[in-house]
Design an enzyme around this catalytic site. Structure first.
Site, PDB file in Angstrom:
ATOM      1  N   ASP A 154       0.792  -1.218   0.000  1.00  0.00           N
ATOM      2  CA  ASP A 154       0.000   0.000   0.000  1.00  0.00           C
ATOM      3  C   ASP A 154       0.826   1.271   0.000  1.00  0.00           C
ATOM      4  O   ASP A 154       0.319   2.338  -0.338  1.00  0.00           O
ATOM      5  CB  ASP A 154      -0.930   0.021   1.232  1.00  0.00           C
ATOM      6  CG  ASP A 154      -2.201  -0.767   0.982  1.00  0.00           C
ATOM      7  OD1 ASP A 154      -2.241  -1.543   0.019  1.00  0.00           O
ATOM      8  OD2 ASP A 154      -3.163  -0.612   1.763  1.00  0.00           O
ATOM      9  N   TYR A 211     -16.823  -5.219   9.291  1.00  0.00           N
ATOM     10  CA  TYR A 211     -16.475  -5.615   7.934  1.00  0.00           C
ATOM     11  C   TYR A 211     -17.134  -6.944   7.582  1.00  0.00           C
ATOM     12  O   TYR A 211     -16.703  -7.991   8.054  1.00  0.00           O
ATOM     13  CB  TYR A 211     -14.956  -5.780   7.813  1.00  0.00           C
ATOM     14  CG  TYR A 211     -14.149  -4.507   7.691  1.00  0.00           C
ATOM     15  CD1 TYR A 211     -14.710  -3.261   7.942  1.00  0.00           C
ATOM     16  CD2 TYR A 211     -12.803  -4.546   7.315  1.00  0.00           C
ATOM     17  CE1 TYR A 211     -13.957  -2.096   7.832  1.00  0.00           C
ATOM     18  CE2 TYR A 211     -12.039  -3.390   7.198  1.00  0.00           C
ATOM     19  CZ  TYR A 211     -12.621  -2.171   7.457  1.00  0.00           C
ATOM     20  OH  TYR A 211     -11.868  -1.029   7.350  1.00  0.00           O
ATOM     21  N   LYS A 221     -17.114   1.877  11.924  1.00  0.00           N
ATOM     22  CA  LYS A 221     -16.563   2.241  10.622  1.00  0.00           C
ATOM     23  C   LYS A 221     -17.184   1.339   9.567  1.00  0.00           C
ATOM     24  O   LYS A 221     -17.111   0.119   9.668  1.00  0.00           O
ATOM     25  CB  LYS A 221     -15.047   2.051  10.618  1.00  0.00           C
ATOM     26  CG  LYS A 221     -14.398   2.491   9.311  1.00  0.00           C
ATOM     27  CD  LYS A 221     -12.965   1.993   9.208  1.00  0.00           C
ATOM     28  CE  LYS A 221     -12.353   2.425   7.884  1.00  0.00           C
ATOM     29  NZ  LYS A 221     -11.101   1.683   7.598  1.00  0.00           N
ATOM     30  N   SER A 274     -15.604   4.988   5.478  1.00  0.00           N
ATOM     31  CA  SER A 274     -14.216   4.776   5.081  1.00  0.00           C
ATOM     32  C   SER A 274     -13.964   5.411   3.720  1.00  0.00           C
ATOM     33  O   SER A 274     -14.875   5.516   2.895  1.00  0.00           O
ATOM     34  CB  SER A 274     -13.968   3.270   4.989  1.00  0.00           C
ATOM     35  OG  SER A 274     -12.752   3.009   4.368  1.00  0.00           O
ATOM     36  N   GLY A 293      -7.735   7.051   5.138  1.00  0.00           N
ATOM     37  CA  GLY A 293      -6.315   6.787   5.299  1.00  0.00           C
ATOM     38  C   GLY A 293      -5.548   7.011   4.021  1.00  0.00           C
ATOM     39  O   GLY A 293      -4.934   8.053   3.824  1.00  0.00           O
ATOM     40  N   ARG A 294      -5.626   6.013   3.117  1.00  0.00           N
ATOM     41  CA  ARG A 294      -4.816   6.107   1.906  1.00  0.00           C
ATOM     42  C   ARG A 294      -5.142   7.340   1.092  1.00  0.00           C
ATOM     43  O   ARG A 294      -4.276   7.900   0.430  1.00  0.00           O
ATOM     44  CB  ARG A 294      -4.994   4.824   1.084  1.00  0.00           C
ATOM     45  CG  ARG A 294      -4.228   3.674   1.703  1.00  0.00           C
ATOM     46  CD  ARG A 294      -4.609   2.361   1.065  1.00  0.00           C
ATOM     47  NE  ARG A 294      -5.945   1.955   1.477  1.00  0.00           N
ATOM     48  CZ  ARG A 294      -6.599   0.879   1.012  1.00  0.00           C
ATOM     49  NH1 ARG A 294      -6.011   0.118   0.098  1.00  0.00           N
ATOM     50  NH2 ARG A 294      -7.808   0.579   1.439  1.00  0.00           N
TER      51      ARG A 294
END
Lengths: 281, 281, 281, 281, 281
Positions: free
Chosen positions: A36, A153, A187, A228, A257-258
């Protein structure tokens, strides 16, 4: 009481400070490997994310025990910590996904964290283990007054056979599971459009994105929803449209995040500031 | 002693107050997902069920830790709580069903519950785990004086091969299991008519519904039997006939969820009142 | 010391009072379901067995926690209790049989029991679990001075492939296992005549019934052997011949359930008295 | 604080004494059997390795509880101990590799060890167990101030399907796992050249050995990297070139076992001294 | 310190009293069933073995908790006890052999044992469980000062595929495992001659019996080796040649069960005395 103190810190004394949440997650190195980080090698050094969280005024940074213990020293107190308690590699497949604990709530207390994070693989054939393990975490949270963020998830062979982890069916169910099992914050991912393989009534349901998001938020009840960001999107405007959409759906905030730390630092900081504007902090 | 105090509260100081039990369950969101709420979206908000339980004068509301902690604050003391301790999603199949704990008896004590609920998948190939886990719950109940309500649910590949979970064979066995393992109250389903695939002597047994129900109640011995309402039935009269039938069979009461809270609030309340009349409270 | 006190009570202050044991077991409702009670529905009410044990002057009644807690109140002190600690349904098959604990030695102490009963599935592919679980029970027995009765039952795919659970090979092995693992009393079945599929030297062994029984008793060493009555036999004389045969083989007594409590109460009592005569109490 | 004391001992009061680490491991007898000692039978006697570690001035010797307890008496205090906590034989295959604990951190404290060693089979289908077990070790280390050396070994069916345990993908992922899970020091292998079966971006990556090594060191972040010597190489110069390469890549040191103790003692000592020169101690 | 006291008792105050060990094992009734006693039925009564151990002046008798508790009373203090802690039946196959604990080190302390015995199935696909369980036993031994005798038995599908449990490869590996895991004494079998299916270098190794035995003793390092007698051999001289061979190989002694107690008592005693002569006690 401790839980209220810590939640107040997350909601009103850091980040937007208006009850909204902007969280910077960093568990991808464990979950996906160094892969990543290839688009932005400087992000391999966790100082990058700590600096971004600090200068970008995030509500909290979310990461595991190894990173927290090694990098937080220089930032302790300046940025709230959500200690991620479980995780795994993606080397083996997810057909019977389970996410083992690699830290516990006592570690979080010791490190001065303001919340813990727990990944629950909703609907996995091994959900039995997942839920039992979650129970112990939840009880420790009750004992220590620690807010609990669930990464809800959908995962595993069974959800794949019912349309996959990204469907409205899957995300809507995950939201309700978070509420029934006792999370404080959840999340989730934005539900996809396709539902052909989902059970009814979802299969026959055709709602536009804003309605799908609102439905999921509603199913989470009193649990605060963070959506997310998913994989990196190079288009800043698209990212901002997403944030706006999520907030309008009733979400309490976002966990990107990314989409943040794979940008060069200055661009990430600039984008963060525009997100803050949307969040009205 | 504590158990007697709590049972007395359930039997004589709430609900019909005559030893009969009228319980409102809400675990369907975890067990089946938000799917169950589509006919009445307002029931997604757990305040709906708390209000119904309160205004409808139910003996107790039965739900899990997440819902109890988030919604009970406004109703604490006004309506007895049966804290459901275990549960699972229905995303994966039930061939080897197990129901993991997501709360324990100490949680129930902390929340002021008057009983705990435990789902036992009778006859599951993993019954081994189910029974061991139940043992620990039962012993905690003995220690804390907490009444124990067993959701005695035949489930799994083996019972399917012997006619399925709804047969008289299955329900009758479940009733006896509840008694032998030490439940105080058991939730069962009305046994079906078909028994072609059941082991003898059930296969050759052809009894009318009232006899089947009485048989099951007899097999439960001193355990108080509550029959479940099952899926929603739009016909009020049919629902009332069921209640009457169950009570005449010797059951201590009923646990009707979707047949109540999937109706618009006023209709649910009106139906509840007619049930009270039947129960003579 | 506690063990000697309790054993003395079983051997010399109840039942035949001459060191012989006459035990009335009631775990069939869990192990086989209500099916077993069809020939005598009144036996479904556990008061039946308690009354029979009391009026028939049995050495002890053997049953599980649910029945003990609900029915013993009226008979406490009057009839010794062997608390059966583990059990399972027979809905799933026995290929990898395990018998989970649903009570423990502390429960037995709390209820004033004079012994505990434990089913060990000798030779099951999951014997590993069975033996480990047994160890904990045995150690608790040592700690509390509680006599331990082992239901030593060969069971599972592996013993089936070696001739089945009823062969001399199987019963003889079970007897020795009881001695080596530390039981005080063992419940066994009369070995069958056929041994064609057994390992040598059993395959070539052709002994009459009395010799087979003596062999098994010898293999149990200092462990007191009780032979089981098995399924109901309507012929009183045949039942008595069995008892006589067992006692002559060196057994300490018999554990006859269905052969007693499936008879009408008066017949059961009359038969019991004739058994007492044989036992010389 | 204890961790700093012990790390200081390893880094500055033994071995090169300049922060670099030269560790002599001896777990091959358990992991591979006596096979590994055939080229130098005198190495079967653990005194050989203790003498080499002492006279060769190693930073530490790494071995398990059995060897430590039996041979360390004569060398206690003179040479730091890294107590290896888990291990297994290689008789069964590694498709679902797990490495059970055979000692714990308390043993290490009792023996005066300066660190513990733990093998984590990164990406094994049973990584779940591996990580949970690691968590308990890490928490004991935190409690006792014990440095933790992770043998981060990609292993199992899943990594084999993605190119194998020796690829850059595998080693790079292992390095990151060590950092995220909370190791202080990690033992890794030099990544191989081939990556045809690896996931992207590794498959398309073609870097020379020094770059591959640097990449892995970078992925380990603040965790000190030791590279393994692997199987014996008879060519001293080749061994030294390897050490030089590893140190230049940023590694903190090397852990060379068979390449040292499979040589005759004097040759091993001479080679060790040349390694010291390279390490500048 | 306790360990030294107890080892001294085994080595210098019973048996040959010169540091050599002559142990009489009796776990075959559990491991193989009563089958093993057919050649000498009087050996079914454990008094036989206790008398033989006492009159034959054995270093110790090795047996499980059931036999120890029932028969040792008359011999307590007169003959040291090695309490065997785990075991299983041989009804199910050994493809994934595990040997469950049926007693623990505290039982051994309570009974005044001078050592405990533990069977480790070296290389079993379930070695994971075996080693973890062994760890707990070893730690209890450390805590209580109890010597630990490992029955190091290669077993299971994987060793079968590599030549079987009796090969030099298997026995040599088992010896090293005993040393690395921390046994004090190890029981091994004389390695067979055939090695065609073994991994290299064993496959190419062709050593005479004395060399094979010495190799195994060498691999056990500081662990004292006892060789097993295996099945009964009617030829006294052959048995004595075996003992001589084992002692000359460096073994500390022998553990001969069936070769002793399947003989008529007087013959067994006479043979034992001749063994003593060889052992020079």
């Amino acid at each position: 009481m401790g839980k209220r103190v810590r939640l107040w810190r997350l909601l009103y004394s850091s980040g937007p400070r208006n009850g909204k949440l902007l969280v910077l997650p960093l568990d991808q190195g464990l979950e996906h490997g160094p892969t990543d980080f290839f688009p932005n090698p400087s992000a391999l050094n966790t100082d990058y994310q700590f600096r971004l969280a600090l200068e970008g005024n995030y509500s909290a940074i979310a990461l595991g025990i190894g990173l927290a213990e090694k990098y937080m020293e220089d930032y302790a107190g300046a940025i709230p910590l959500i200690l991620k308690l479980n995780g795994k590699t993606n080397i083996a497949d997810d057909h019977e996904a389970v996410s083992p604990l690699f830290a516990n709530v006592e570690d979080a207390v010791r490190l001065g964290a303001d919340a813990v994070g727990y990944t629950l693989y909703v609907g996995s054939p091994k959900q039995h283990h997942e839920i039992l393990q979650f129970q112990r975490v939840r009880q420790d949270c009750a004992r220590f007054g620690m807010p609990l963020v669930m990464w809800a998830y959908p995962r595993g062979r069974a959800i794949d056979a019912k349309g996959g982890k990204g469907t409205l069916y899957a995300q809507d169910y995950a939201a309700r599971v978070a509420e029934e099992l006792g999370a404080d914050i959840v999340k989730l991912h934005e539900p996809e459009d396709t539902n052909d393989a989902c059970p009814e009534p979802y299969r026959s349901l055709h709602e536009p994105a804003p309605e799908r998001l609102k439905r999921v938020v509603r199913s989470a009840g009193k649990v605060m929803v963070l959506f997310s960001g998913g994989e990196k999107n190079d288009d800043d405007e698209a990212v901002l449209r997403k944030v706006k959409l999520y907030l309008e759906s009733g979400a309490r905030g976002v966990m990107f995040g990314r989409n943040m730390w794979l940008r060069p630092f200055d661009q990430a900081l600039a984008l963060t500031r525009r997100v803050h504007e949307l969040m009205g902090g």
